[in-house]
Design an enzyme around this catalytic site. Structure first.
Site, mmCIF file in Angstrom:
data_model
loop_
_atom_site.group_PDB
_atom_site.id
_atom_site.type_symbol
_atom_site.label_atom_id
_atom_site.label_comp_id
_atom_site.label_asym_id
_atom_site.label_seq_id
_atom_site.Cartn_x
_atom_site.Cartn_y
_atom_site.Cartn_z
ATOM 1 N N LYS A 53 46.770 -0.841 -0.439
ATOM 2 C CA LYS A 53 47.691 -1.935 -0.776
ATOM 3 C C LYS A 53 48.737 -2.144 0.318
ATOM 4 O O LYS A 53 49.184 -3.264 0.557
ATOM 5 C CB LYS A 53 48.375 -1.675 -2.119
ATOM 6 C CG LYS A 53 47.650 -2.327 -3.274
ATOM 7 C CD LYS A 53 46.445 -1.598 -3.762
ATOM 8 C CE LYS A 53 45.124 -2.153 -3.505
ATOM 9 N NZ LYS A 53 44.014 -1.319 -3.950
ATOM 10 N N VAL A 240 20.477 -3.237 2.503
ATOM 11 C CA VAL A 240 20.545 -2.693 3.855
ATOM 12 C C VAL A 240 19.478 -1.614 3.989
ATOM 13 O O VAL A 240 19.402 -0.711 3.155
ATOM 14 C CB VAL A 240 21.945 -2.111 4.143
ATOM 15 C CG1 VAL A 240 21.970 -1.398 5.478
ATOM 16 C CG2 VAL A 240 22.983 -3.214 4.135
ATOM 17 N N ALA A 324 42.977 4.369 -11.355
ATOM 18 C CA ALA A 324 44.098 5.305 -11.424
ATOM 19 C C ALA A 324 44.773 5.264 -12.791
ATOM 20 O O ALA A 324 45.097 6.304 -13.369
ATOM 21 C CB ALA A 324 45.099 4.973 -10.322
ATOM 22 N N HIS A 448 60.805 -21.170 -16.548
ATOM 23 C CA HIS A 448 60.300 -22.251 -15.687
ATOM 24 C C HIS A 448 61.140 -22.316 -14.417
ATOM 25 O O HIS A 448 62.358 -22.243 -14.510
ATOM 26 C CB HIS A 448 60.384 -23.583 -16.424
ATOM 27 C CG HIS A 448 59.943 -24.739 -15.582
ATOM 28 N ND1 HIS A 448 58.605 -24.987 -15.326
ATOM 29 C CD2 HIS A 448 60.650 -25.684 -14.909
ATOM 30 C CE1 HIS A 448 58.511 -26.057 -14.552
ATOM 31 N NE2 HIS A 448 59.741 -26.490 -14.276
HETATM 32 P P1 FAD Z 1 41.624 11.772 -7.650
HETATM 33 O O1 FAD Z 1 42.714 10.827 -7.367
HETATM 34 O O2 FAD Z 1 40.384 11.664 -6.859
HETATM 35 O O3 FAD Z 1 42.247 13.226 -7.483
HETATM 36 C C1 FAD Z 1 41.482 14.376 -7.560
HETATM 37 C C2 FAD Z 1 42.233 15.491 -6.867
HETATM 38 O O4 FAD Z 1 41.596 16.719 -7.154
HETATM 39 C C3 FAD Z 1 42.237 15.366 -5.336
HETATM 40 O O5 FAD Z 1 43.538 15.533 -4.856
HETATM 41 C C4 FAD Z 1 41.323 16.509 -4.869
HETATM 42 O O6 FAD Z 1 41.695 17.024 -3.611
HETATM 43 C C5 FAD Z 1 41.550 17.523 -5.978
HETATM 44 N N1 FAD Z 1 40.448 18.467 -6.158
HETATM 45 C C6 FAD Z 1 39.108 18.198 -6.290
HETATM 46 N N2 FAD Z 1 38.411 19.324 -6.489
HETATM 47 C C7 FAD Z 1 39.309 20.345 -6.458
HETATM 48 C C8 FAD Z 1 39.201 21.742 -6.609
HETATM 49 N N3 FAD Z 1 38.022 22.337 -6.863
HETATM 50 N N4 FAD Z 1 40.329 22.480 -6.499
HETATM 51 C C9 FAD Z 1 41.533 21.886 -6.264
HETATM 52 N N5 FAD Z 1 41.691 20.572 -6.143
HETATM 53 C C10 FAD Z 1 40.608 19.807 -6.233
HETATM 54 N N6 FAD Z 1 42.385 2.533 -8.537
HETATM 55 C C11 FAD Z 1 43.254 1.679 -9.102
HETATM 56 O O7 FAD Z 1 43.512 1.778 -10.305
HETATM 57 N N7 FAD Z 1 43.896 0.723 -8.362
HETATM 58 C C12 FAD Z 1 43.657 0.572 -7.037
HETATM 59 O O8 FAD Z 1 44.245 -0.303 -6.395
HETATM 60 C C13 FAD Z 1 42.730 1.445 -6.404
HETATM 61 N N8 FAD Z 1 42.474 1.341 -5.094
HETATM 62 C C14 FAD Z 1 41.601 2.213 -4.499
HETATM 63 C C15 FAD Z 1 41.340 2.075 -3.148
HETATM 64 C C16 FAD Z 1 40.456 2.938 -2.511
HETATM 65 C C17 FAD Z 1 40.191 2.767 -1.036
HETATM 66 C C18 FAD Z 1 39.848 3.982 -3.262
HETATM 67 C C19 FAD Z 1 38.929 4.954 -2.586
HETATM 68 C C20 FAD Z 1 40.102 4.126 -4.613
HETATM 69 C C21 FAD Z 1 40.970 3.237 -5.257
HETATM 70 N N9 FAD Z 1 41.239 3.320 -6.625
HETATM 71 C C22 FAD Z 1 42.108 2.437 -7.213
HETATM 72 C C23 FAD Z 1 40.599 4.341 -7.470
HETATM 73 C C24 FAD Z 1 41.592 5.500 -7.724
HETATM 74 O O9 FAD Z 1 41.987 6.039 -6.487
HETATM 75 C C25 FAD Z 1 40.935 6.574 -8.578
HETATM 76 O O10 FAD Z 1 40.422 5.977 -9.756
HETATM 77 C C26 FAD Z 1 41.951 7.638 -8.969
HETATM 78 O O11 FAD Z 1 42.505 8.242 -7.827
HETATM 79 C C27 FAD Z 1 41.289 8.698 -9.847
HETATM 80 O O12 FAD Z 1 42.230 9.660 -10.168
HETATM 81 P P2 FAD Z 1 41.813 11.161 -10.520
HETATM 82 O O13 FAD Z 1 43.089 11.863 -10.840
HETATM 83 O O14 FAD Z 1 40.731 11.173 -11.504
HETATM 84 O O15 FAD Z 1 41.169 11.746 -9.174
HETATM 85 P P1 NAD Z 2 31.806 -0.557 -6.616
HETATM 86 O O1 NAD Z 2 30.965 0.068 -7.647
HETATM 87 O O2 NAD Z 2 32.969 -1.386 -7.027
HETATM 88 O O3 NAD Z 2 30.912 -1.505 -5.693
HETATM 89 C C1 NAD Z 2 29.802 -1.054 -5.005
HETATM 90 C C2 NAD Z 2 28.920 -2.240 -4.683
HETATM 91 O O4 NAD Z 2 27.939 -1.820 -3.756
HETATM 92 C C3 NAD Z 2 28.202 -2.804 -5.905
HETATM 93 O O5 NAD Z 2 28.437 -4.192 -5.963
HETATM 94 C C4 NAD Z 2 26.731 -2.490 -5.624
HETATM 95 O O6 NAD Z 2 25.856 -3.485 -6.109
HETATM 96 C C5 NAD Z 2 26.707 -2.423 -4.112
HETATM 97 N N1 NAD Z 2 25.634 -1.602 -3.555
HETATM 98 C C6 NAD Z 2 25.216 -0.380 -3.973
HETATM 99 N N2 NAD Z 2 24.233 0.079 -3.160
HETATM 100 C C7 NAD Z 2 24.032 -0.870 -2.213
HETATM 101 C C8 NAD Z 2 23.172 -0.979 -1.101
HETATM 102 N N3 NAD Z 2 22.319 -0.008 -0.798
HETATM 103 N N4 NAD Z 2 23.237 -2.090 -0.337
HETATM 104 C C9 NAD Z 2 24.111 -3.083 -0.645
HETATM 105 N N5 NAD Z 2 24.966 -3.026 -1.693
HETATM 106 C C10 NAD Z 2 24.940 -1.931 -2.464
HETATM 107 O O7 NAD Z 2 32.227 0.642 -5.651
HETATM 108 P P2 NAD Z 2 33.320 0.715 -4.496
HETATM 109 O O8 NAD Z 2 33.707 -0.639 -4.027
HETATM 110 O O9 NAD Z 2 32.800 1.710 -3.534
HETATM 111 O O10 NAD Z 2 34.555 1.334 -5.263
HETATM 112 C C11 NAD Z 2 34.445 2.617 -5.905
HETATM 113 C C12 NAD Z 2 35.382 2.725 -7.060
HETATM 114 O O11 NAD Z 2 36.734 2.730 -6.630
HETATM 115 C C13 NAD Z 2 35.222 1.566 -8.017
HETATM 116 O O12 NAD Z 2 34.674 2.063 -9.204
HETATM 117 C C14 NAD Z 2 36.585 1.049 -8.277
HETATM 118 O O13 NAD Z 2 36.894 1.076 -9.647
HETATM 119 C C15 NAD Z 2 37.527 1.980 -7.524
HETATM 120 N N6 NAD Z 2 38.468 1.125 -6.770
HETATM 121 C C16 NAD Z 2 39.346 0.355 -7.483
HETATM 122 C C17 NAD Z 2 40.195 -0.497 -6.820
HETATM 123 C C18 NAD Z 2 41.126 -1.352 -7.605
HETATM 124 O O14 NAD Z 2 41.327 -1.068 -8.772
HETATM 125 N N7 NAD Z 2 41.725 -2.376 -7.016
HETATM 126 C C19 NAD Z 2 40.153 -0.581 -5.433
HETATM 127 C C20 NAD Z 2 39.231 0.187 -4.747
HETATM 128 C C21 NAD Z 2 38.404 1.049 -5.438
#
Ligand code: FAD
Ligand code: NAD
Length: 469
Positions: A53, A240, A324, A448
């Site tokens: 973000k 792909v 999250a 508004h």
């Molecule tokens: P995580 O955040 O993955 O945390 C797990 C933690 O456990 C990590 O710190 C890891 O190091 C630790 N851990 C794992 N195994 C062990 C172990 N054996 N011992 C000790 N520690 C360990 N979600 C949204 O809602 N809004 C968004 O805008 C959004 N944007 C995203 C953008 C990107 C690029 C990505 C990749 C994800 C995004 N997500 C977003 C998804 C969001 O990040 C996850 O859904 C969320 O972080 C999940 O929370 P969690 O606590 O389950 O796990």
């Molecule tokens: P995603 O599941 O949102 O999208 C993956 C996409 O890849 C799907 O549309 C699928 O059809 C496509 N795909 C799969 N295999 C493929 C292939 N071989 N060739 C071409 N297309 C293929 O997964 P993501 O974008 O990697 O995000 C992962 C998770 O992180 C999501 O579940 C999402 O909830 C979370 N996330 C959330 C936010 C947010 O809340 N704003 C932002 C980033 C990530």
């Protein structure tokens, strides 16, 4: 024998783990958190929600300065991108927030253990530190919050240089001239938008015939049109088949599944964003006898209990949306269940947001889901192009769509593409949480001129009485 014993040990400090641990401590449980990474906050704070973000905001400013400021009568003679400073700003936001979590742990008297946690048995967690030394901690109850990790395609391995996952694409040291994004899901569209706004020619290759599976089809079509207008290219219904690194270029080959036949194109970098998988690596689940499903996710019941009733699992490591706020609510629900015997997550009102421009946000059922379930509904729609504040902003792309039960008028789903959709959806979530109707939204004051008036107008449109500007 474990030296230290706790009421609750949380493995993982992401939004699920840290919020759950804080709630448990607030409710009087002696709580510990184990984290393997050098900073707290998990995927979300370190390499997910927050850094993405930050870059989306910075790149949005850059694109606006380049393309929109002149319309407002602001001419900038010599606009330049300073990518290192943009990255520094992102890193500062991340370190402020991860440091904030550390402070919250201290404030709530939560003991933290830095190292990889694994089950020795159903009541003992072994923490293996970076130097290889180990410590055993005992737990009455355990919350697994170990999150998820990017899926790697078997035929397109990450090399962390030319072929990267989302973490790599949050830290490119220069703007790739041409970027291929594999996967038109949330990450693909958000990070694709960042680099497109900063000057990359971005091509998204998506397996399905639409973007963001599960999203209302109308909104999915809207966002495809808006992103194309911004210069992103899309190859839908395309698989792909390979990505060959040749020096500082990558040749991406794909199969067009609609028309048939293979083709290829050359880019500078590839982002693979085809989903994430539950992370349970070296967790020793077998030592505690914990079951996973066919996708490697930890199986839980309605109380988020695993097959070992004193061990719970939450967030990305279990079934459901990988979000999250979903992880946070589950962390709180477990803590409250442990302390009070009650804990609940309302999965019907989990909002989903895609932070593209315009943003996409939704809560509840899509039209398709209602049709499939045979539920009769009324639909009301209102475009941002008819909203005074959106016009003043110069941000008129998008619409609000409200779906309400045909008999009772109860809100069933709200779907928005438009400016600040991520904030507007909160009104719908609260209304739905209270079992509200479209009429409730239509009769509530909306200041508004505000973007939120589109919500009210769409609610009025459910009853066919929207007032156009
Ligand atoms: P995580 O955040 O993955 O945390 C797990 C933690 O456990 C990590 O710190 C890891 O190091 C630790 N851990 C794992 N195994 C062990 C172990 N054996 N011992 C000790 N520690 C360990 N979600 C949204 O809602 N809004 C968004 O805008 C959004 N944007 C995203 C953008 C990107 C690029 C990505 C990749 C994800 C995004 N997500 C977003 C998804 C969001 O990040 C996850 O859904 C969320 O972080 C999940 O929370 P969690 O606590 O389950 O796990
Ligand atoms: P995603 O599941 O949102 O999208 C993956 C996409 O890849 C799907 O549309 C699928 O059809 C496509 N795909 C799969 N295999 C493929 C292939 N071989 N060739 C071409 N297309 C293929 O997964 P993501 O974008 O990697 O995000 C992962 C998770 O992180 C999501 O579940 C999402 O909830 C979370 N996330 C959330 C936010 C947010 O809340 N704003 C932002 C980033 C990530």
């Amino acid at each position: 024998m474990a030296e230290k014993k706790f009421d609750l040990v949380v493995i993982g400090s992401g939004p699920g783990g840290y919020v759950g641990a804080i709630r448990a401590a607030q409710l009087g449980l002696k709580t510990a958190v184990v984290e393997k990474d050098p900073t707290f906050g998990g995927t979300c704070l370190n390499v997910g929600c927050i850094p993405s973000k930050a870059l989306l905001q910075s790149s949005e400013h850059f694109a606006a300065a380049k393309k929109e400021f002149s319309e407002h009568g602001i001419d900038i003679a010599d606009l330049k991108l300073n990518l290192p400073n943009m990255m520094k700003r992102k890193e500062k936001i991340v370190s402020d927030l991860t440091g904030g979590v550390k402070g919250l742990f201290q404030k709530n008297k939560i003991e933290t253990f830095e190292g990889h946690g694994s089950f020795k048995d159903a009541h003992t967690v072994v923490v293996t530190k970076n130097d290889g030394s180990t410590e055993e901690i005992g737990a009455d109850k355990i919350m697994i919050a170990t999150g998820s990790t990017p899926v790697e395609l078997p035929h397109i391995k990450f090399d962390r240089d030319r072929i990267v996952d989302s973490t790599g694409a949050l830290s490119f040291s220069e703007v790739p001239k041409r970027l291929c994004v594999i996967g038109g899901g949330v990450i693909g569209l958000e990070l694709g938008s960042v680099w497109s706004r900063l000057g990359s020619q971005v091509t998204v290759v998506e397996f399905a015939d639409r973007l963001i599976a599960g999203m209302d089809i109308q909104l999915s079509k809207d966002i495809l049109r808006f992103l194309k207008k911004q210069g992103m290219e899309f190859k839908l219904s395309s698989k792909v088949t390979g990505a060959q690194v040749k020096g500082d270029k990558v040749v991406v080959s794909y199969e067009d599944m609609k028309k048939g036949g293979e083709d290829s194109f050359e880019v500078d970098r590839v982002l693979v964003a085809v989903g994430r998988r539950a992370y349970t690596d070296k967790l020793g689940l077998e030592n505690a006898g914990i079951q996973t499903d066919d996708r490697g996710r930890i199986e839980v019941n309605e109380h988020l209990q695993t097959n070992q009733p004193h061990i719970f699992a939450i967030g990305d490591v279990i079934k459901g949306a990988m979000l999250a706020h979903k992880a946070e609510e589950e962390g709180v629900a477990v803590a409250e269940y442990l302390a009070t015997g009650y804990g609940h997550v309302n999965y019907d009102t989990v909002p989903g947001v895609v932070y593209t421009w315009p943003e996409v946000a939704s809560v509840g059922k899509t039209e398709q889901e209602l049709k499939d379930a045979g539920i009769s509904y009324n639909s009301g729609m209102f475009p941002f192009s008819a909203n005074g504040r959106a016009k003043a902003f110069g941000m008129t792309d998008g619409r609000v769509k409200i779906l309400a039960d045909a008999k009772t008028d109860k809100l069933l789903g709200v779907h928005i593409t438009g400016p600040n959709a991520s904030e507007l959806i909160a009104e719908a979530v609260v209304a739905m949480e209270f079992g509200g109707s479209a009429e409730d939204l239509a009769r509530s004051f909306h200041a508004h001129p505000t973007l939120a008036e589109t919500m009210r107008e769409a609610a009025l449109a459910v009853d066919k009485r929207a007032r156009q500007m």
